[in-house]
Design a protein around this motif. Structure first.
Motif, PDB file in Angstrom:
ATOM      1  N   ILE A   1       1.225 -10.342   7.388  1.00 14.22           N
ATOM      2  CA  ILE A   1       1.523  -8.910   7.241  1.00 14.22           C
ATOM      3  C   ILE A   1       0.610  -8.277   6.197  1.00 14.22           C
ATOM      4  N   GLY A   2      -0.183  -7.292   6.623  1.00 13.98           N
ATOM      5  CA  GLY A   2      -0.965  -6.495   5.678  1.00 13.98           C
ATOM      6  C   GLY A   2      -1.977  -7.274   4.875  1.00 13.98           C
ATOM      7  N   THR A   3      -2.645  -8.209   5.544  1.00 12.76           N
ATOM      8  CA  THR A   3      -3.724  -8.914   4.850  1.00 12.76           C
ATOM      9  C   THR A   3      -4.958  -8.929   5.740  1.00 12.76           C
ATOM     10  N   SER A   4      -6.127  -8.756   5.090  1.00 12.93           N
ATOM     11  CA  SER A   4      -7.375  -8.652   5.849  1.00 12.93           C
ATOM     12  C   SER A   4      -7.854 -10.015   6.339  1.00 12.93           C
TER      13      SER A   4
ATOM     14  N   MET B   1       1.261 -17.212  -4.402  1.00  9.91           N
ATOM     15  CA  MET B   1       0.120 -18.146  -4.443  1.00  9.91           C
ATOM     16  C   MET B   1      -1.000 -17.687  -5.370  1.00  9.91           C
ATOM     17  N   HIS B   2      -1.050 -16.380  -5.679  1.00  9.78           N
ATOM     18  CA  HIS B   2      -2.088 -15.884  -6.587  1.00  9.78           C
ATOM     19  C   HIS B   2      -1.537 -15.474  -7.952  1.00  9.78           C
ATOM     20  N   GLY B   3      -0.328 -15.963  -8.278  1.00 11.03           N
ATOM     21  CA  GLY B   3       0.244 -15.677  -9.583  1.00 11.03           C
ATOM     22  C   GLY B   3       1.023 -14.375  -9.604  1.00 11.03           C
TER      23      GLY B   3
ATOM     24  N   ALA C   1      -3.534  -2.117 -16.559  1.00  9.46           N
ATOM     25  CA  ALA C   1      -3.434  -0.969 -15.646  1.00  9.46           C
ATOM     26  C   ALA C   1      -2.722  -1.375 -14.359  1.00  9.46           C
ATOM     27  N   ARG C   2      -3.020  -2.569 -13.858  1.00 10.25           N
ATOM     28  CA  ARG C   2      -2.381  -3.032 -12.632  1.00 10.25           C
ATOM     29  C   ARG C   2      -0.894  -3.298 -12.886  1.00 10.25           C
ATOM     30  N   ARG C   3      -0.564  -3.825 -14.078  1.00 10.81           N
ATOM     31  CA  ARG C   3       0.847  -4.097 -14.406  1.00 10.81           C
ATOM     32  C   ARG C   3       1.622  -2.786 -14.487  1.00 10.81           C
TER      33      ARG C   3
ATOM     34  N   ALA D   1       0.833  -1.219   0.000  1.00  6.33           N
ATOM     35  CA  ALA D   1       0.000   0.000   0.000  1.00  6.33           C
ATOM     36  C   ALA D   1       0.860   1.259   0.000  1.00  6.33           C
ATOM     37  N   GLU D   2       1.934   1.251   0.810  1.00  4.85           N
ATOM     38  CA  GLU D   2       2.767   2.454   0.885  1.00  4.85           C
ATOM     39  C   GLU D   2       3.714   2.596  -0.317  1.00  4.85           C
ATOM     40  N   SER D   3       3.700   1.617  -1.204  1.00  2.00           N
ATOM     41  CA  SER D   3       4.399   1.773  -2.493  1.00  2.00           C
ATOM     42  C   SER D   3       3.450   2.338  -3.541  1.00  2.00           C
ATOM     43  N   GLY D   4       2.210   2.619  -3.116  1.00  2.00           N
ATOM     44  CA  GLY D   4       1.244   3.245  -4.024  1.00  2.00           C
ATOM     45  C   GLY D   4       0.323   2.266  -4.718  1.00  2.00           C
ATOM     46  N   LEU D   5       0.382   0.975  -4.341  1.00  2.00           N
ATOM     47  CA  LEU D   5      -0.520  -0.005  -4.951  1.00  2.00           C
ATOM     48  C   LEU D   5      -1.720  -0.180  -4.034  1.00  2.00           C
ATOM     49  N   GLY D   6      -2.908   0.071  -4.567  1.00  2.00           N
ATOM     50  CA  GLY D   6      -4.114   0.074  -3.750  1.00  2.00           C
ATOM     51  C   GLY D   6      -4.452  -1.292  -3.188  1.00  2.00           C
ATOM     52  N   THR D   7      -5.075  -1.309  -2.013  1.00  2.00           N
ATOM     53  CA  THR D   7      -5.610  -2.560  -1.487  1.00  2.00           C
ATOM     54  C   THR D   7      -7.018  -2.735  -2.054  1.00  2.00           C
ATOM     55  N   PHE D   8      -7.638  -3.865  -1.752  1.00  2.00           N
ATOM     56  CA  PHE D   8      -8.996  -4.129  -2.220  1.00  2.00           C
ATOM     57  C   PHE D   8      -9.971  -3.039  -1.798  1.00  2.00           C
ATOM     58  N   ARG D   9      -9.756  -2.572  -0.566  1.00  2.00           N
ATOM     59  CA  ARG D   9     -10.776  -1.706   0.024  1.00  2.00           C
ATOM     60  C   ARG D   9     -10.506  -0.211  -0.104  1.00  2.00           C
TER      61      ARG D   9
ATOM     62  N   ILE E   1       0.964  -8.372  11.763  1.00  3.10           N
ATOM     63  CA  ILE E   1       1.399  -6.984  11.610  1.00  3.10           C
ATOM     64  C   ILE E   1       0.441  -6.348  10.616  1.00  3.10           C
ATOM     65  N   ASN E   2      -0.311  -5.355  11.064  1.00  4.38           N
ATOM     66  CA  ASN E   2      -1.352  -4.789  10.209  1.00  4.38           C
ATOM     67  C   ASN E   2      -1.743  -3.409  10.715  1.00  4.38           C
ATOM     68  N   LEU E   3      -2.200  -2.585   9.771  1.00  3.01           N
ATOM     69  CA  LEU E   3      -2.717  -1.266  10.125  1.00  3.01           C
ATOM     70  C   LEU E   3      -3.949  -1.424  11.003  1.00  3.01           C
ATOM     71  N   GLU E   4      -4.873  -2.259  10.536  1.00  5.79           N
ATOM     72  CA  GLU E   4      -6.070  -2.563  11.326  1.00  5.79           C
ATOM     73  C   GLU E   4      -6.025  -4.052  11.630  1.00  5.79           C
ATOM     74  N   PRO E   5      -5.704  -4.425  12.876  1.00  5.62           N
ATOM     75  CA  PRO E   5      -5.604  -5.847  13.206  1.00  5.62           C
ATOM     76  C   PRO E   5      -6.904  -6.588  12.890  1.00  5.62           C
TER      77      PRO E   5
ATOM     78  N   ASN F   1       0.150 -11.186  -3.095  1.00  2.47           N
ATOM     79  CA  ASN F   1       0.292 -10.077  -4.046  1.00  2.47           C
ATOM     80  C   ASN F   1       0.799 -10.582  -5.382  1.00  2.47           C
ATOM     81  N   ILE F   2       0.335  -9.914  -6.424  1.00  2.00           N
ATOM     82  CA  ILE F   2       0.756 -10.292  -7.768  1.00  2.00           C
ATOM     83  C   ILE F   2       1.876  -9.370  -8.261  1.00  2.00           C
ATOM     84  N   ASP F   3       2.195  -8.338  -7.476  1.00  2.24           N
ATOM     85  CA  ASP F   3       3.304  -7.447  -7.857  1.00  2.24           C
ATOM     86  C   ASP F   3       4.639  -8.142  -7.569  1.00  2.24           C
TER      87      ASP F   3
ATOM     88  N   ALA G   1       0.431  -3.305  15.628  1.00  2.00           N
ATOM     89  CA  ALA G   1      -0.421  -2.452  14.790  1.00  2.00           C
ATOM     90  C   ALA G   1       0.397  -1.277  14.286  1.00  2.00           C
ATOM     91  N   GLY G   2       0.238  -0.968  12.987  1.00  6.28           N
ATOM     92  CA  GLY G   2       0.950   0.187  12.432  1.00  6.28           C
ATOM     93  C   GLY G   2       1.174  -0.007  10.955  1.00  6.28           C
ATOM     94  N   PRO G   3       1.632   1.051  10.280  1.00  6.69           N
ATOM     95  CA  PRO G   3       1.930   0.914   8.848  1.00  6.69           C
ATOM     96  C   PRO G   3       3.113  -0.032   8.633  1.00  6.69           C
TER      97      PRO G   3
HETATM   98  P1  NAD Z   1      -7.105  -6.574   1.408  1.00  4.95           P
HETATM   99  O1  NAD Z   1      -7.274  -5.350   0.571  1.00  4.95           O
HETATM  100  O2  NAD Z   1      -8.278  -7.444   1.653  1.00  4.95           O
HETATM  101  O3  NAD Z   1      -6.553  -6.128   2.843  1.00  4.95           O
HETATM  102  C1  NAD Z   1      -5.487  -5.220   2.960  1.00  4.95           C
HETATM  103  C2  NAD Z   1      -5.015  -5.243   4.389  1.00  4.95           C
HETATM  104  O4  NAD Z   1      -3.887  -4.406   4.457  1.00  4.95           O
HETATM  105  C3  NAD Z   1      -6.038  -4.705   5.403  1.00  4.95           C
HETATM  106  O5  NAD Z   1      -6.099  -5.606   6.491  1.00  4.95           O
HETATM  107  C4  NAD Z   1      -5.449  -3.373   5.845  1.00  4.95           C
HETATM  108  O6  NAD Z   1      -5.685  -3.102   7.228  1.00  4.95           O
HETATM  109  C5  NAD Z   1      -3.973  -3.597   5.607  1.00  4.95           C
HETATM  110  N1  NAD Z   1      -3.200  -2.370   5.305  1.00  4.95           N
HETATM  111  C6  NAD Z   1      -3.542  -1.315   4.525  1.00  4.95           C
HETATM  112  N2  NAD Z   1      -2.545  -0.419   4.478  1.00  4.95           N
HETATM  113  C7  NAD Z   1      -1.543  -0.932   5.254  1.00  4.95           C
HETATM  114  C8  NAD Z   1      -0.245  -0.470   5.607  1.00  4.95           C
HETATM  115  N3  NAD Z   1       0.243   0.694   5.164  1.00  4.95           N
HETATM  116  N4  NAD Z   1       0.505  -1.242   6.428  1.00  4.95           N
HETATM  117  C9  NAD Z   1       0.033  -2.441   6.905  1.00  4.95           C
HETATM  118  N5  NAD Z   1      -1.176  -2.921   6.602  1.00  4.95           N
HETATM  119  C10 NAD Z   1      -1.961  -2.179   5.788  1.00  4.95           C
HETATM  120  O7  NAD Z   1      -5.867  -7.358   0.795  1.00  4.95           O
HETATM  121  P2  NAD Z   1      -5.474  -8.875   0.944  1.00  4.95           P
HETATM  122  O8  NAD Z   1      -5.757  -9.387   2.311  1.00  4.95           O
HETATM  123  O9  NAD Z   1      -4.124  -9.035   0.353  1.00  4.95           O
HETATM  124  O10 NAD Z   1      -6.565  -9.479  -0.019  1.00  4.95           O
HETATM  125  C11 NAD Z   1      -6.291 -10.514  -0.670  1.00  4.95           C
HETATM  126  C12 NAD Z   1      -6.458 -10.286  -2.175  1.00  4.95           C
HETATM  127  O11 NAD Z   1      -6.120  -8.970  -2.662  1.00  4.95           O
HETATM  128  C13 NAD Z   1      -5.536 -11.159  -2.892  1.00  4.95           C
HETATM  129  O12 NAD Z   1      -6.244 -11.918  -3.809  1.00  4.95           O
HETATM  130  C14 NAD Z   1      -4.556 -10.261  -3.610  1.00  4.95           C
HETATM  131  O13 NAD Z   1      -4.110 -10.903  -4.782  1.00  4.95           O
HETATM  132  C15 NAD Z   1      -5.363  -9.065  -3.871  1.00  4.95           C
HETATM  133  N6  NAD Z   1      -4.665  -7.792  -4.068  1.00  4.95           N
HETATM  134  C16 NAD Z   1      -3.298  -7.729  -4.374  1.00  4.95           C
HETATM  135  C17 NAD Z   1      -2.669  -6.479  -4.580  1.00  4.95           C
HETATM  136  C18 NAD Z   1      -1.182  -6.436  -4.985  1.00  4.95           C
HETATM  137  O14 NAD Z   1      -0.699  -7.360  -5.621  1.00  4.95           O
HETATM  138  N7  NAD Z   1      -0.434  -5.367  -4.653  1.00  4.95           N
HETATM  139  C19 NAD Z   1      -3.403  -5.311  -4.408  1.00  4.95           C
HETATM  140  C20 NAD Z   1      -4.782  -5.414  -4.074  1.00  4.95           C
HETATM  141  C21 NAD Z   1      -5.392  -6.655  -3.895  1.00  4.95           C
END
Ligand code: NAD
Length: 229
Positions: free
Chosen positions: A171-174, A105-107, A55-57, A14-22, A197-201, A89-91, A213-215
């Motif tokens: 680390i950093g997964t929901s 695991m997700h390619g 776009a993601r690539r 996320a802090e490299s500028g790649l968006g999370t799902f949410r 290790i997560n922003l929101e445990p 992550n696919i990056d 908890a933390g970035p």
């Molecule tokens: P998710 O979007 O469901 O959850 C992201 C998690 O990261 C959340 O728990 C959030 O609290 C945490 N987070 C956000 N910013 C953070 C930070 N700065 N430091 C620490 N934690 C932080 O993502 P997920 O759990 O990886 O979801 C799984 C799916 O999302 C996978 O299928 C994955 O392939 C896909 N995905 C991958 C990418 C990527 O490759 N960069 C990006 C988006 C989604």
């Protein structure tokens, strides 16, 4: 020597500028997952799917690894025991930070896969539905990404590593996308300590023995500095 299994998710990038799902307004929220991340969506509209992953690539190739990716590479290099780094992550930011043998695991967004013959090759920056497979010539090129409804890669290797783990770190997964979401329970059942290790445990209390908890860019280097001998 202690065996560590690490699972990373979108939060580490996320802090490299790649968006999370949410992320509000992020790439993922502008598309329906059923349209862009399923085999059925690809069969319906391959151009839309390629546009989405092109776009993601582009985003991934233009991003740079952050301090969390770098700290994990230092841990892999300096830890006296085994460190298995599994990512959803696919990056390729772990690799560009210096990590080796990353279990995707997700390619990988940087790889292409032929839907006709399963041949794999390095993806060009922009892919199109009519791109011929370099091995069989079929115009069935797709990104080498595991879509919803498909079986994640390397599951046997991951299960073996979890079974032998002394420490499992998420680390950093929901923890909402299975099977990765179940790894913590598998590791626990095998006797490993568990750390998140997560922003929101994660919302399930007691799932992890310990939570930082933390970035990621601050929390991961801090944890690595604490445990590296
Ligand atoms: P998710 O979007 O469901 O959850 C992201 C998690 O990261 C959340 O728990 C959030 O609290 C945490 N987070 C956000 N910013 C953070 C930070 N700065 N430091 C620490 N934690 C932080 O993502 P997920 O759990 O990886 O979801 C799984 C799916 O999302 C996978 O299928 C994955 O392939 C896909 N995905 C991958 C990418 C990527 O490759 N960069 C990006 C988006 C989604």
């Amino acid at each position: 020597m202690e065996r560590i299994v690490i699972l990373t998710g979108a939060g580490i990038s996320a802090e490299s500028g790649l968006g999370t799902f949410r992320d509000k307004g992020g790439l993922w929220t502008r598309y329906d997952l059923g349209d862009v991340a399923t085999p059925e969506g690809f069969a319906r509209d391959p151009t839309l799917v390629h546009d989405f992953y092109n776009a993601r690539r582009a985003n991934a190739l233009d991003a740079t690894p952050n301090a969390a990716h770098q700290a994990l590479a230092r841990l892999q290099a300096g830890w006296p025991g085994a460190v298995t780094l599994v990512t959803q992550n696919i990056d390729d930011l772990h690799e560009r930070a210096g990590s080796r043998d990353v279990v995707h695991m997700h390619g990988e967004i940087t790889r292409a896969l032929c839907a006709a013959c399963d041949h794999r090759w390095p993806a060009p920056r922009v892919m199109a539905p009519a791109d011929p497979c370099p091995a069989c010539g079929a115009p069935r090129a797709r990104p080498d990404i595991v879509w919803f409804g498909e079986i994640p890669y390397h599951m046997e290797r991951i299960a073996n590593a979890l079974w032998r783990a002394d420490l499992f770190v998420s680390i950093g997964t929901s923890g909402e996308v299975y099977p990765a979401a179940g790894f913590v329970e598998e590791a626990k059942a095998a006797g490993a300590e568990t750390l998140e290790i997560n922003l929101e445990p994660s919302r399930v209390p007691g799932l992890f023995d310990r939570v930082i908890a933390g970035p990621a860019s601050r929390a991961v280097p801090g944890w690595v500095a604490d445990i590296l001998p």
